[in-house]
Scaffold this active site. Structure first.
Site, PDB file in Angstrom:
ATOM      1  N   SER A   1       0.869  -1.182   0.000  1.00  0.00           N
ATOM      2  CA  SER A   1       0.000   0.000   0.000  1.00  0.00           C
ATOM      3  C   SER A   1       0.903   1.228   0.000  1.00  0.00           C
ATOM      4  O   SER A   1       0.940   2.008   0.932  1.00  0.00           O
ATOM      5  CB  SER A   1      -0.913  -0.009   1.227  1.00  0.00           C
ATOM      6  OG  SER A   1      -0.157   0.061   2.414  1.00  0.00           O
TER       7      SER A   1
ATOM      8  N   HIS B   1      -3.216  -6.148   2.482  1.00  0.00           N
ATOM      9  CA  HIS B   1      -2.303  -7.145   3.044  1.00  0.00           C
ATOM     10  C   HIS B   1      -2.960  -8.506   3.265  1.00  0.00           C
ATOM     11  O   HIS B   1      -2.332  -9.425   3.767  1.00  0.00           O
ATOM     12  CB  HIS B   1      -1.716  -6.657   4.369  1.00  0.00           C
ATOM     13  CG  HIS B   1      -0.829  -5.466   4.197  1.00  0.00           C
ATOM     14  ND1 HIS B   1      -0.384  -4.706   5.243  1.00  0.00           N
ATOM     15  CD2 HIS B   1      -0.299  -4.908   3.084  1.00  0.00           C
ATOM     16  CE1 HIS B   1       0.372  -3.727   4.791  1.00  0.00           C
ATOM     17  NE2 HIS B   1       0.433  -3.821   3.486  1.00  0.00           N
TER      18      HIS B   1
ATOM     19  N   GLN C   1      -6.501  -1.634   7.258  1.00  0.00           N
ATOM     20  CA  GLN C   1      -5.393  -2.537   6.933  1.00  0.00           C
ATOM     21  C   GLN C   1      -4.785  -3.233   8.153  1.00  0.00           C
ATOM     22  O   GLN C   1      -4.359  -4.377   8.061  1.00  0.00           O
ATOM     23  CB  GLN C   1      -4.328  -1.705   6.215  1.00  0.00           C
ATOM     24  CG  GLN C   1      -3.103  -2.447   5.766  1.00  0.00           C
ATOM     25  CD  GLN C   1      -2.137  -1.516   5.031  1.00  0.00           C
ATOM     26  OE1 GLN C   1      -2.304  -1.247   3.861  1.00  0.00           O
ATOM     27  NE2 GLN C   1      -1.134  -1.023   5.734  1.00  0.00           N
ATOM     28  N   GLU C   2      -4.724  -2.514   9.284  1.00  0.00           N
ATOM     29  CA  GLU C   2      -4.007  -3.086  10.434  1.00  0.00           C
ATOM     30  C   GLU C   2      -4.717  -2.797  11.751  1.00  0.00           C
ATOM     31  O   GLU C   2      -5.074  -1.660  12.027  1.00  0.00           O
ATOM     32  CB  GLU C   2      -2.585  -2.494  10.501  1.00  0.00           C
ATOM     33  CG  GLU C   2      -1.791  -2.793   9.256  1.00  0.00           C
ATOM     34  CD  GLU C   2      -0.458  -2.046   9.174  1.00  0.00           C
ATOM     35  OE1 GLU C   2       0.055  -1.621  10.221  1.00  0.00           O
ATOM     36  OE2 GLU C   2       0.046  -1.900   8.050  1.00  0.00           O
TER      37      GLU C   2
ATOM     38  N   GLU D   1       1.688  -9.466   7.021  1.00  0.00           N
ATOM     39  CA  GLU D   1       2.479  -9.032   8.167  1.00  0.00           C
ATOM     40  C   GLU D   1       2.307  -9.956   9.371  1.00  0.00           C
ATOM     41  O   GLU D   1       2.615  -9.592  10.504  1.00  0.00           O
ATOM     42  CB  GLU D   1       2.126  -7.586   8.519  1.00  0.00           C
ATOM     43  CG  GLU D   1       2.508  -6.636   7.375  1.00  0.00           C
ATOM     44  CD  GLU D   1       2.354  -5.173   7.713  1.00  0.00           C
ATOM     45  OE1 GLU D   1       1.786  -4.839   8.773  1.00  0.00           O
ATOM     46  OE2 GLU D   1       2.816  -4.344   6.904  1.00  0.00           O
TER      47      GLU D   1
ATOM     48  N   ASP E   1      -4.057   1.108  11.591  1.00  0.00           N
ATOM     49  CA  ASP E   1      -3.576   1.753  10.365  1.00  0.00           C
ATOM     50  C   ASP E   1      -4.674   1.558   9.327  1.00  0.00           C
ATOM     51  O   ASP E   1      -4.917   0.439   8.869  1.00  0.00           O
ATOM     52  CB  ASP E   1      -2.258   1.137   9.874  1.00  0.00           C
ATOM     53  CG  ASP E   1      -1.784   1.780   8.571  1.00  0.00           C
ATOM     54  OD1 ASP E   1      -2.423   2.754   8.122  1.00  0.00           O
ATOM     55  OD2 ASP E   1      -0.765   1.319   8.012  1.00  0.00           O
TER      56      ASP E   1
ATOM     57  N   GLU F   1      -3.262   5.560  12.149  1.00  0.00           N
ATOM     58  CA  GLU F   1      -2.364   5.906  11.056  1.00  0.00           C
ATOM     59  C   GLU F   1      -3.174   6.019   9.763  1.00  0.00           C
ATOM     60  O   GLU F   1      -4.105   5.246   9.545  1.00  0.00           O
ATOM     61  CB  GLU F   1      -1.317   4.783  10.943  1.00  0.00           C
ATOM     62  CG  GLU F   1      -0.271   4.967   9.877  1.00  0.00           C
ATOM     63  CD  GLU F   1       0.613   3.715   9.799  1.00  0.00           C
ATOM     64  OE1 GLU F   1       0.824   3.048  10.836  1.00  0.00           O
ATOM     65  OE2 GLU F   1       1.074   3.405   8.690  1.00  0.00           O
TER      66      GLU F   1
ATOM     67  N   ASP G   1       1.548   8.341   7.368  1.00  0.00           N
ATOM     68  CA  ASP G   1       2.434   7.399   6.656  1.00  0.00           C
ATOM     69  C   ASP G   1       2.459   7.826   5.183  1.00  0.00           C
ATOM     70  O   ASP G   1       3.375   8.535   4.749  1.00  0.00           O
ATOM     71  CB  ASP G   1       1.908   5.972   6.844  1.00  0.00           C
ATOM     72  CG  ASP G   1       2.603   4.943   5.965  1.00  0.00           C
ATOM     73  OD1 ASP G   1       3.635   5.264   5.356  1.00  0.00           O
ATOM     74  OD2 ASP G   1       2.110   3.797   5.871  1.00  0.00           O
TER      75      ASP G   1
ATOM     76  N   LYS H   1       9.624   5.095   7.322  1.00  0.00           N
ATOM     77  CA  LYS H   1      10.019   3.931   6.525  1.00  0.00           C
ATOM     78  C   LYS H   1      11.204   4.355   5.662  1.00  0.00           C
ATOM     79  O   LYS H   1      11.072   5.233   4.794  1.00  0.00           O
ATOM     80  CB  LYS H   1       8.871   3.510   5.616  1.00  0.00           C
ATOM     81  CG  LYS H   1       7.663   2.928   6.351  1.00  0.00           C
ATOM     82  CD  LYS H   1       6.476   2.845   5.399  1.00  0.00           C
ATOM     83  CE  LYS H   1       5.348   1.976   5.927  1.00  0.00           C
ATOM     84  NZ  LYS H   1       4.120   2.166   5.105  1.00  0.00           N
TER      85      LYS H   1
ATOM     86  N   HIS I   1       8.519  -1.176   9.574  1.00  0.00           N
ATOM     87  CA  HIS I   1       8.848  -2.139   8.509  1.00  0.00           C
ATOM     88  C   HIS I   1       8.000  -1.822   7.277  1.00  0.00           C
ATOM     89  O   HIS I   1       7.218  -0.877   7.270  1.00  0.00           O
ATOM     90  CB  HIS I   1       8.533  -3.554   9.004  1.00  0.00           C
ATOM     91  CG  HIS I   1       7.061  -3.782   9.223  1.00  0.00           C
ATOM     92  ND1 HIS I   1       6.481  -5.013   9.317  1.00  0.00           N
ATOM     93  CD2 HIS I   1       6.032  -2.897   9.357  1.00  0.00           C
ATOM     94  CE1 HIS I   1       5.189  -4.895   9.490  1.00  0.00           C
ATOM     95  NE2 HIS I   1       4.891  -3.636   9.521  1.00  0.00           N
ATOM     96  N   ARG I   2       8.098  -2.657   6.223  1.00  0.00           N
ATOM     97  CA  ARG I   2       7.153  -2.658   5.107  1.00  0.00           C
ATOM     98  C   ARG I   2       6.438  -4.005   5.104  1.00  0.00           C
ATOM     99  O   ARG I   2       6.895  -4.961   5.729  1.00  0.00           O
ATOM    100  CB  ARG I   2       7.856  -2.475   3.754  1.00  0.00           C
ATOM    101  CG  ARG I   2       8.616  -1.187   3.562  1.00  0.00           C
ATOM    102  CD  ARG I   2       7.839   0.069   3.839  1.00  0.00           C
ATOM    103  NE  ARG I   2       6.609   0.264   3.092  1.00  0.00           N
ATOM    104  CZ  ARG I   2       6.415   1.175   2.142  1.00  0.00           C
ATOM    105  NH1 ARG I   2       7.407   1.975   1.799  1.00  0.00           N
ATOM    106  NH2 ARG I   2       5.238   1.329   1.565  1.00  0.00           N
ATOM    107  N   SER I   3       5.368  -4.090   4.331  1.00  0.00           N
ATOM    108  CA  SER I   3       4.664  -5.383   4.274  1.00  0.00           C
ATOM    109  C   SER I   3       5.521  -6.441   3.586  1.00  0.00           C
ATOM    110  O   SER I   3       5.435  -7.623   3.905  1.00  0.00           O
ATOM    111  CB  SER I   3       3.312  -5.218   3.599  1.00  0.00           C
ATOM    112  OG  SER I   3       3.440  -4.568   2.356  1.00  0.00           O
TER     113      SER I   3
ATOM    114  N   LYS J   1       6.750  -0.363  14.624  1.00  0.00           N
ATOM    115  CA  LYS J   1       5.669  -1.166  14.047  1.00  0.00           C
ATOM    116  C   LYS J   1       6.321  -2.169  13.116  1.00  0.00           C
ATOM    117  O   LYS J   1       6.886  -1.803  12.099  1.00  0.00           O
ATOM    118  CB  LYS J   1       4.747  -0.219  13.269  1.00  0.00           C
ATOM    119  CG  LYS J   1       3.560  -0.899  12.654  1.00  0.00           C
ATOM    120  CD  LYS J   1       2.668   0.112  11.947  1.00  0.00           C
ATOM    121  CE  LYS J   1       2.876   0.032  10.454  1.00  0.00           C
ATOM    122  NZ  LYS J   1       1.744   0.521   9.661  1.00  0.00           N
TER     123      LYS J   1
END
Ligand code: PGA
Ligand code: ZN
Length: 423
Positions: free
Chosen positions: A44, A160, A168-169, A210, A241, A279, A304, A329, A357-359, A380
């Site tokens: 994303s 994800h 997403q999270e 993730e 997020d 986020e 982000d 990131k 991190h990234r996915s 995260k």
């Protein structure tokens, strides 16, 4: 005396946690010391991120190969940094930015540049712990060694997973733990409790990119309810997020299949579930919406895709009070030095900086050391599951143990009400 001048750079095409190519590099110094680093990759991704150079050759990895970026690292970038002192990270990065010559690192690729930037820093650190080296390389003055609060992403939605959830999270943040190790224990126990609860509901417990579960729940409230249940008895808080650019279309936000006034929805979730941060609650260019929402919500709003770790976009956000925290990131901006700049600018303005991190990830745990070096207070890096996520959490366990009594755990510091300057 060690000689930290750069002798050579060798890059390589490796695979990330989704099985797609990414760039790794090894930098060798004149004294023979080497440093290795690998670059992550998002799904994303923000519109304004630095360019991740992909080959586009459909005959290899469906066009996702990174052999051009590898050649750029081995060629132009290696030539540019050869003979520079790797200990002067800012000078190495400045040189690569100049050689690339574009605003978005689109010519040589942010993936090529970042791999060299990080590998060079690791080589310069040598036997010194990376977190300690980074703190001195960037002249960060603090007697505190802060272990970040982990934001553990235990339910995956959006891009994800195929859970069907728009957000997403869904994260658990152990804000009450005495140490990082205990915070991770709490998060890991909650993860296992959640797994049992989802199974009992007849849900799949397969995981998303993730490491979080990807249950086919009908509503976000259902996800928040089961997560709240799983957290019972633990001193933890929840965080989200939304990655809302993914559900923004024609000026409207579509949640659960219909256009919604998301500010109202979020305010309801924050008060009902005690959420400490959201986020990307809004789309990446909805600057006025961000400003209004940040003024309204009694929790941190984290940019982000809005800021893409870019000191210039962050400066606008600080001025306009668009948010009160930034997600960090490395590969969104493409050098270590610009990343550190974004963190220090944010902290000066009373914004929290969450290292992320990234996915699409690798076994590289650089961000764990970075979070401690910069006293970020939050990290995260996914669920307490899957080794590309655990590499970072396990590295933090090792850092906490190595620091011994010098280490302190950040608890909820990154989520405290923003100071007046940051609002
Ligand atoms: P990404 O997701 O790495 O796919 O961009 C992580 C995030 O949005 O924070
Ligand atoms: Zn995000």
């Amino acid at each position: 005396m060690t000689n930290t001048k750069i002798a050579s750079v060798r890059a390589q095409e490796i695979l990330d946690s989704r099985g797609f190519p990414t760039v790794a590099a090894t930098v060798t110094l004149e004294d023979g010391t080497t440093g290795w680093a690998a670059v992550p990759s998002g799904a994303s991704t923000g519109e304004h991120e630095a360019v991740e150079l992909r080959d586009g050759d459909k005959a290899r990895y469906f066009g996702k190969g990174v052999s051009k970026a590898v050649a750029n690292a081995d060629g132009e970038l290696a030539k540019a940094v050869k003979g520079l002192d790797a200990g002067d990270c800012a000078a190495v990065d400045r040189k690569m930015i100049a050689v690339d010559g574009t605003e978005n690192k689109g010519r040589l690729g942010a993936n090529a540049i970042l791999a060299v930037s990080l590998a060079s820093a690791r080589a310069a650190a040598g036997k010194t712990p990376l977190y300690e080296f980074l703190r001195s390389a960037y002249g960060i003055k603090s007697s505190e060694w802060l272990l970040p609060a982990p934001m553990l992403n235990v339910i995956n939605g959006g891009k994800h997973a195929d859970s069907g959830l728009d957000v997403q999270e869904f994260m658990v943040v152990p804000v009450g733990a005495p140490t990082f190790a205990d915070a991770l224990r709490q998060g890991a126990e909650i993860y296992q409790i959640l797994k049992k609860k989802l199974a009992a509901m007849g849900m799949t417990t397969a995981v998303g990119d993730e490491g979080g579960f990807a249950p086919k729940l009908k509503t976000h409230a259902e996800a928040l309810d089961v997560l709240t249940e799983a957290c019972k008895g633990y001193d933890v808080r929840l965080a989200l997020d939304c990655a809302a650019s993914e559900y923004y279309k024609d000026g409207k936000y579509f949640l659960e299949g219909k256009a919604q006034s998301v500010a109202e929805v979020y305010a309801g979730w924050v008060s009902k579930y005690g959420i400490v941060s959201i986020e990307d609650p809004l789309a990446e260019d909805d600057w006025s919406g961000w400003q209004a929402l940040t003024a309204k919500l009694p929790c941190r709003t984290i940019g982000d895709d809005l800021f893409v770790t870019n000191p210039k976009r962050l400066a606008r956000g600080i001025k306009e009070k668009s948010a009160n925290a930034i997600l960090i990131k490395l590969n969104q901006i493409g050098t270590l030095t610009e990343t550190v700049q974004a963190v220090t600018d944010a902290q000066k303005a009373g914004f929290s900086a969450v290292i992320s991190h990234r996915s699409g990830e690798t076994e590289d745990s650089f961000i764990a050391d970075l979070a401690v070096a910069l006293n970020a207070g939050a990290i995260k890096t996914g669920a307490p599951c899957r080794s590309e996520r655990l590499a970072k959490y396990n590295r933090l366990l090792a850092i906490e143990a190595a620091l011994g009594p010098k280490a302190s755990y950040a608890k909820g510091r990154a989520f405290a009400a923003p100071a007046a300057a940051g609002r």
